[in-house]
Enzyme design. Structure first.
Site, PDB file in Angstrom:
ATOM      1  N   ALA A 188       0.835  -1.203   0.000  1.00  0.00           N
ATOM      2  CA  ALA A 188       0.000   0.000   0.000  1.00  0.00           C
ATOM      3  C   ALA A 188       0.864   1.244   0.000  1.00  0.00           C
ATOM      4  O   ALA A 188       1.572   1.527   0.962  1.00  0.00           O
ATOM      5  CB  ALA A 188      -0.926   0.002   1.212  1.00  0.00           C
ATOM      6  N   THR A 189       0.801   1.977  -1.102  1.00  0.00           N
ATOM      7  CA  THR A 189       1.516   3.242  -1.222  1.00  0.00           C
ATOM      8  C   THR A 189       0.476   4.326  -1.444  1.00  0.00           C
ATOM      9  O   THR A 189      -0.245   4.304  -2.438  1.00  0.00           O
ATOM     10  CB  THR A 189       2.492   3.223  -2.422  1.00  0.00           C
ATOM     11  OG1 THR A 189       3.247   2.016  -2.392  1.00  0.00           O
ATOM     12  CG2 THR A 189       3.427   4.406  -2.382  1.00  0.00           C
ATOM     13  N   GLY A 190       0.392   5.275  -0.525  1.00  0.00           N
ATOM     14  CA  GLY A 190      -0.611   6.318  -0.655  1.00  0.00           C
ATOM     15  C   GLY A 190      -0.920   6.954   0.680  1.00  0.00           C
ATOM     16  O   GLY A 190      -0.075   6.975   1.574  1.00  0.00           O
ATOM     17  N   GLY A 191      -2.129   7.448   0.830  1.00  0.00           N
ATOM     18  CA  GLY A 191      -2.531   8.130   2.054  1.00  0.00           C
ATOM     19  C   GLY A 191      -2.565   7.201   3.251  1.00  0.00           C
ATOM     20  O   GLY A 191      -2.700   5.980   3.127  1.00  0.00           O
ATOM     21  N   GLY A 193      -4.810   6.718   5.447  1.00  0.00           N
ATOM     22  CA  GLY A 193      -6.055   5.989   5.612  1.00  0.00           C
ATOM     23  C   GLY A 193      -6.021   4.666   4.884  1.00  0.00           C
ATOM     24  O   GLY A 193      -6.434   3.625   5.418  1.00  0.00           O
ATOM     25  N   CYS A 242       7.350  12.192  -1.537  1.00  0.00           N
ATOM     26  CA  CYS A 242       7.358  12.055  -0.081  1.00  0.00           C
ATOM     27  C   CYS A 242       8.741  12.285   0.507  1.00  0.00           C
ATOM     28  O   CYS A 242       8.870  12.618   1.685  1.00  0.00           O
ATOM     29  CB  CYS A 242       6.833  10.679   0.334  1.00  0.00           C
ATOM     30  SG  CYS A 242       7.852   9.285  -0.191  1.00  0.00           S
TER      31      CYS A 242
END
Length: 455
Positions: A188-191, A193, A242
């Protein structure tokens, strides 16, 4: 088709493809991995254009550089590396390691990196004989789908099974959630949440933490050499990386000199209290990053804030009125803004960086410009980060480079500090099951009880 049914179809296709692919040799798999990188490299311009047009963020030229650069450095790091069958034999320990695939990988990808993240995750998955299903961000679905389409066309020519790489063409939160529950491993790469959701999926998951790279300038360095690196890193892709430099923490007596060097390199410095407040309010309305300014150039940020800056401004420097929880400028700013601070001692510089990290970015990275080994190691011992990058452009080199030995990747683990399971750069190794064959060591020296308990 309902979400569960759609995901079930994708999973069935992926498992069929993976079972066939599992019979491939190292040479066959490496040719397929290379093809994924090469087709993105060869189509870097058109993919960059599509990403910018669809997401409306970032810089076309920089995305070309990213597409080409990541394709090259990741493939170079994987070329010739054993990832299938027996990968190591150690006669001294009696351990033989055998690699096996984890199965079907589910990859949640962000709109900030809609091309290179699917490419990277596909390369890592395929390196270990896995299949992969990509769940793109809705804001970048066309760009990610095109990248997957090109990779599939390239690997089909090499005999890869159909559906080895799949993508959810009409993504949604519900579909991503169902995917994470159904695959064997989640990346999971992202926000935050979505990353939290990945860790709650019930499946092994690799996520990332929030970025907020603190940039410290030590005394005794060549500012004319080091400052341009920070400017280039902060400007790159309009600040959506990032690993982009977020702050400039400068020795008190050199503060004006360093600021002048920044200005010489195309930055605009803001220290008037009213203008600082305007910039802060524009970026963080209600204390949250303004989504309309993510990936926007410095001039657009200034315009939104009602502050006048030169038309050729690369990065805006803002003198922060405080640090840590008392100042919003301590947070990650996903646009070309750098907040500045001054310090009396190097220990204070590290304390400022840590206070900002405690607000956002724990576990990620710090950029340190220094020639003082004692200070470098002090920072490494005190800061809650997984990477301390020395005298480099953090934005473009933190995820691996030809000029450092960090693993080339698009996914950077942030340790327990960032609520992550790894503190290193994510790689193909995390998508392998390793069997360890342990041989009996007949002539191994067994210590006596006295030797074991001797003080």
């Amino acid at each position: 088709m309902e979400a569960k049914e759609m995901i079930s179809t994708l999973i069935a296709n992926a498992r069929k493809a993976q079972r066939e692919y599992e019979t491939f040799t190292q040479e066959q798999a490496d040719a397929i991995v290379r093809a994924c990188a090469k087709v993105i490299y060869d189509n870097a311009q058109s993919l960059a254009r599509l990403a910018v047009e669809e997401t409306r963020m970032g810089v076309y030229e920089h995305k070309i550089m990213k597409n080409k650069g990541k394709a090259k450095v990741i493939w170079n790091s994987l070329k010739g590396v054993k990832s299938i069958g027996i990968i190591s034999r150690n006669e001294q320990t009696g351990i033989t390691e055998i690699a096996r695939p984890v199965g079907v990988v589910g990859a949640i990808t962000p709109c900030t990196n809609p091309i290179v993240t699917p490419m990277c995750n596909a390369m890592f998955a395929l390196k270990g004989l896995n299949s992969i299903i990509v769940a793109p961000h809705p804001r970048s679905k066309k760009a990610s789908t095109e990248a997957v389409k090109l990779m599939n066309e390239a690997i089909t020519k090499l005999g890869a099974p159909e559906n080895l790489i799949q993508i959810i063409e009409e993504p949604s939160v519900e579909l991503s959630s169902e995917l994470m529950k159904a695959v064997d491993v989640v990346v999971a790469t992202g926000g935050m949440g979505m990353v939290k959701s990945a860790y709650s999926s019930g499946k092994p998951a690799y996520g990332v933490g929030a970025g907020n790279v603190q940039c410290i300038f030590d005394r005794g360095i060549d500012y004319a050499k080091e400052v341009p690196m920070a400017v280039e890193g902060r400007e790159f892709d309009n600040g959506i990386i990032c690993s982009g430099e977020q702050t400039a923490i400068i020795a008190q007596e050199d503060y004006d000199t360093v600021i002048a060097e920044f200005v010489k390199n195309g930055c605009f410095y803001i220290d008037k209290e009213d203008d600082v407040a305007k910039i802060t309010d524009a970026i963080f309305p209600g204390g949250v990053m303004n989504k309309n300014l993510v990936g926007m150039p410095a001039t657009k940020v200034a315009e939104a804030a009602g502050v006048t800056v030169p038309a050729n401004t690369r990065v805006i420097l803002v003198k922060a009125p405080g640090y840590g929880k008392d100042c919003l400028l301590s947070k990650e700013k996903m646009c070309p803004i750098i907040s500045t601070y001054s310090y009396k001692t190097f220990q204070e510089a590290v304390a400022i960086a840590q206070a900002n990290l405690d607000v956002e970015g724990r576990g990620h990275s710090v950029s340190l410009h220094s020639n003082n080994k004692e200070n470098i190691e002090y920072a490494g011992e005190k800061l809650t980060v997984s990477r301390v990058l020395i005298n480099q452009i953090c934005s473009t080199m933190n995820g691996g480079s030809f000029f450092n030995s960090l693993t080339p990747t698009t996914t950077l683990g942030c340790a327990s500090w960032g609520n992550n399971s790894i503190s290193e750069n994510f790689s193909y190794k995390h998508l392998l099951n390793i069997i360890r064959v342990a041989y009996r060591l007949e002539n191994n020296n067994v210590p006596t009880d006295e030797e074991i308990w001797a003080e």
